[in-house]
Design an enzyme around this catalytic site. Structure first.
Site, mmCIF file in Angstrom:
data_model
loop_
_atom_site.group_PDB
_atom_site.id
_atom_site.type_symbol
_atom_site.label_atom_id
_atom_site.label_comp_id
_atom_site.label_asym_id
_atom_site.label_seq_id
_atom_site.Cartn_x
_atom_site.Cartn_y
_atom_site.Cartn_z
ATOM 1 N N PRO A 116 5.043 -21.649 -6.485
ATOM 2 C CG PRO A 116 4.263 -20.342 -8.248
ATOM 3 C CD PRO A 116 3.814 -21.253 -7.163
ATOM 4 C CD GLU B 206 -4.754 -15.445 -11.647
ATOM 5 O OE1 GLU B 206 -3.706 -14.860 -11.368
ATOM 6 O OE2 GLU B 206 -5.015 -15.888 -12.783
ATOM 7 N NE ARG C 164 14.405 -42.824 -7.164
ATOM 8 C CZ ARG C 164 15.696 -42.700 -7.025
ATOM 9 N NH1 ARG C 164 16.202 -41.654 -6.415
ATOM 10 N NH2 ARG C 164 16.511 -43.608 -7.508
ATOM 11 C CG ASP D 122 19.912 -42.373 -7.985
ATOM 12 O OD1 ASP D 122 20.259 -42.929 -9.035
ATOM 13 O OD2 ASP D 122 18.840 -42.587 -7.404
HETATM 14 N N1 SAM Z 1 -0.260 -16.680 -9.207
HETATM 15 C C1 SAM Z 1 0.653 -17.618 -8.620
HETATM 16 C C2 SAM Z 1 2.042 -17.027 -8.591
HETATM 17 O O1 SAM Z 1 2.414 -16.353 -9.559
HETATM 18 O O2 SAM Z 1 2.799 -17.266 -7.611
HETATM 19 C C3 SAM Z 1 0.699 -18.918 -9.404
HETATM 20 C C4 SAM Z 1 -0.494 -19.781 -9.230
HETATM 21 S S1 SAM Z 1 -0.388 -21.310 -10.110
HETATM 22 C C5 SAM Z 1 -1.167 -20.895 -11.633
HETATM 23 C C6 SAM Z 1 -1.545 -22.348 -9.328
HETATM 24 C C7 SAM Z 1 -0.966 -23.328 -8.319
HETATM 25 O O3 SAM Z 1 -0.083 -24.217 -8.948
HETATM 26 C C8 SAM Z 1 -0.170 -22.734 -7.181
HETATM 27 O O4 SAM Z 1 -1.006 -22.274 -6.145
HETATM 28 C C9 SAM Z 1 0.699 -23.893 -6.745
HETATM 29 O O5 SAM Z 1 0.013 -24.757 -5.854
HETATM 30 C C10 SAM Z 1 0.920 -24.641 -8.050
HETATM 31 N N2 SAM Z 1 2.232 -24.365 -8.667
HETATM 32 C C11 SAM Z 1 2.433 -23.745 -9.858
HETATM 33 N N3 SAM Z 1 3.734 -23.683 -10.158
HETATM 34 C C12 SAM Z 1 4.391 -24.295 -9.150
HETATM 35 C C13 SAM Z 1 5.771 -24.543 -8.883
HETATM 36 N N4 SAM Z 1 6.735 -24.145 -9.711
HETATM 37 N N5 SAM Z 1 6.087 -25.205 -7.755
HETATM 38 C C14 SAM Z 1 5.130 -25.603 -6.881
HETATM 39 N N6 SAM Z 1 3.804 -25.380 -7.086
HETATM 40 C C15 SAM Z 1 3.437 -24.733 -8.186
#
Ligand code: SAM
Length: 236
Positions: free
Chosen positions: A78, A105, A143, A158
């Site tokens: 994220p 986490e 795609r 698109d």
């Molecule tokens: N503690 C982390 C943070 O706040 O940045 C979030 C960890 S999340 C619960 C677990 C995993 O989900 C991440 O390591 C990532 O690989 C994936 N993930 C969660 N949200 C994502 C997003 N918006 N985009 C890409 N990957 C995401």
């Protein structure tokens, strides 16, 4: 999860025809202990578990020796750069992309420092794991690979391709209650239909995402239509 998501529909057919290849790797296969441990408690304490760096490093090393070096090793996160039409297009031009999925986490910071070459986020929200984000990236990137979508014109029209939304689409029946298909689409007049679609794409983008218009690739005809639409909004 990944197998189910990528083996359906357009992507599934592309895999069958070997236009794209997708390998799913289980990080537990890159552990050395009896329990095949991929996570551990965080240094400094706190809730949840952190994914260990070594399974990611070993998985990428194995991928490198079996399939050659990836052109990009993308950590799904994220905190990464926002995924977009442009990012999908960029990745589609690479031959070999490895996507790393976290859980819990998150992943040990050394994965970012030593293994990943970039980080991508699919939006400002947190999911429980990287598998859905990775599937989103795989689908959007595939795609753009020639041959994946049967008729390349559908990709060209698109939303976002020219920096505009797509025009509205209709199919049979011609009327549902009081909602009729616009007459022009039934007219068989190709020039009129093309102009109507252009105008609707511009109208929709102006109404919903005017910011996109600043970077859109507009031709002379688009600019005339857009000016007219803006004047109409201003009540001129
Ligand atoms: N503690 C982390 C943070 O706040 O940045 C979030 C960890 S999340 C619960 C677990 C995993 O989900 C991440 O390591 C990532 O690989 C994936 N993930 C969660 N949200 C994502 C997003 N918006 N985009 C890409 N990957 C995401």
């Amino acid at each position: 999860m990944m197998d189910v998501m990528v083996r359906e529909g357009v992507l599934g057919r592309a895999l069958e025809r070997e236009i794209v290849q997708i390998g799913v790797h289980d990080l537990r296969d890159y552990t050395s202990d009896r329990h095949r441990t991929v996570d551990d408690a965080p240094y400094g304490g706190g809730p949840g578990m952190v994914m260990k760096a070594e399974p990611f490093a070993d998985a990428v090393a194995a991928i490198r020796s079996r399939f050659g070096p990836p052109d990009a090793v993308v950590l799904m996160s994220p905190q990464g750069r926002s995924f977009s039409h442009g990012e999908a297009l960029r990745l589609s031009r690479l031959r070999h992309v490895t996507l790393l999925c976290g859980r819990y986490e998150g992943v040990d910071e050394r994965v970012r420092e030593l293994v990943a070459t970039e980080e991508i986020s699919i939006g400002d929200y947190v999911l429980t794991g990287g598998e859905l984000p990775a599937a989103v990236v795989v689908d959007a990137v595939a795609r753009f690979v020639p041959g994946v979508v049967g008729d390349a014109r559908s990709v060209d029209d698109d939303s976002f391709v020219r920096g505009l939304f797509d025009h509205p689409h209709f199919t049979r029946p011609a009327a549902i209650e009081s909602h009729a298909v616009p007459d022009v689409l039934l007219s068989g007049h190709h020039g009129e239909i093309r102009r109507w679609r252009k105008r609707e794409a511009l109208k929709r983008t102006l109404a919903r995402r005017p910011d996109l218009l600043d970077a859109a690739a507009l031709d002379g005809e688009d600019q005339v239509i857009l000016e007219e639409l803006k004047n109409r909004v201003r009540g001129e």
